[in-house]
Motif scaffolding. Structure first.
Motif, PDB file in Angstrom:
ATOM      1  N   LEU A   1      44.887  66.107  52.462  1.00 40.79           N
ATOM      2  CA  LEU A   1      44.800  65.841  54.037  1.00 40.79           C
ATOM      3  C   LEU A   1      43.588  66.732  54.415  1.00 40.79           C
ATOM      4  CD1 LEU A   1      46.590  64.908  56.384  1.00 40.79           C
ATOM      5  CD2 LEU A   1      48.059  66.783  55.967  1.00 40.79           C
ATOM      6  N   ASN A   2      42.689  65.671  55.026  1.00 38.58           N
ATOM      7  CA  ASN A   2      41.578  66.398  55.582  1.00 38.58           C
ATOM      8  C   ASN A   2      41.027  67.458  54.836  1.00 38.58           C
ATOM      9  OD1 ASN A   2      41.810  64.559  57.839  1.00 38.58           O
ATOM     10  ND2 ASN A   2      42.538  65.850  59.259  1.00 38.58           N
ATOM     11  N   SER A   3      40.884  68.947  55.366  1.00 36.97           N
ATOM     12  CA  SER A   3      40.418  69.803  54.273  1.00 36.97           C
ATOM     13  C   SER A   3      41.386  70.404  53.345  1.00 36.97           C
ATOM     14  CB  SER A   3      39.664  70.839  55.337  1.00 36.97           C
ATOM     15  OG  SER A   3      40.670  71.347  56.139  1.00 36.97           O
ATOM     16  N   CYS A   4      42.751  70.280  53.735  1.00 35.65           N
ATOM     17  CA  CYS A   4      43.791  70.689  53.022  1.00 35.65           C
ATOM     18  C   CYS A   4      43.933  70.015  51.637  1.00 35.65           C
ATOM     19  CB  CYS A   4      45.221  70.775  53.710  1.00 35.65           C
ATOM     20  SG  CYS A   4      45.117  71.751  55.322  1.00 35.65           S
ATOM     21  N   ARG A   5      44.076  70.687  50.728  1.00 37.84           N
ATOM     22  CA  ARG A   5      44.327  70.319  49.060  1.00 37.84           C
ATOM     23  C   ARG A   5      45.418  70.910  48.602  1.00 37.84           C
ATOM     24  NH1 ARG A   5      40.306  67.024  49.334  1.00 37.84           N
ATOM     25  NH2 ARG A   5      38.173  67.675  49.859  1.00 37.84           N
ATOM     26  N   GLY A   6      46.369  70.126  47.661  1.00 36.25           N
ATOM     27  CA  GLY A   6      47.352  70.653  46.900  1.00 36.25           C
ATOM     28  C   GLY A   6      46.988  71.523  45.721  1.00 36.25           C
TER      29      GLY A   6
END
Length: 154
Positions: free
Chosen positions: A38-43
């Motif tokens: 999610l944009n710059s966020c990663r799991g």
């Protein structure tokens, strides 16, 4: 400046504006597995704030959060308004609630969509938007004023 002119509706709406502004910096989305992005966020098992997840919408929500404070400032300063108090704030609250519900329920950002779920920040934003709407409707009902007739009615 007369703070005694502020009524319960404006205070409720201002509280909602503070909650909405704070919620933008809280976790709005949880990312499930290592493929979630999610944009710059990663799991995996991470969260993404509203500020990081919402590119243009974050600024609109901040403006909506400021609207009750602007109304309270106008009232405290004793300025006359050309519209009933609270109506414009109610419109802004409805727009903000529409955006919040759309990005949380209908069209969550990120891929894969099955691995993105809403987090507590989204709920805080929803409560903030509802408080702005409740306070502004309360204020517009108290101001009463003359009800306008629709066009074409004698």
């Amino acid at each position: 400046m007369d703070f005694k002119q502020l009524d319960r509706g404006e205070l409720i709406a201002a509280l909602g504006g503070v909650l909405l502004a704070i919620s933008i910096f809280l976790a709005w989305y949880s990312l499930g597995n290592s493929y979630a992005q999610l944009n710059s966020c990663r799991g995996p098992n991470s969260s993404c704030s509203g500020w990081n997840a919402l590119t243009f919408l974050r600024f609109l929500l901040l403006l909506a959060a400021i609207a009750p404070a602007i109304l309270a400032y106008i009232i405290v300063r004793g300025h006359a308004l050309s519209w009933p108090r609270g109506e414009l704030t109610a419109f802004v609250a409805l727009a903000a609630l529409t955006f919040i519900i759309f990005r949380g329920v209908i069209d969550k950002p990120g891929t894969p969509s099955g691995q993105i779920s809403i987090d507590y920040g989204w709920w805080v934003a929803l409560v903030g938007g509802l408080l702005i709407l409740t306070g502004s409707i309360w204020r517009s009902r108290e101001s009463g004023g003359a009800r306008r007739k629709p066009p074409g009615v004698l």
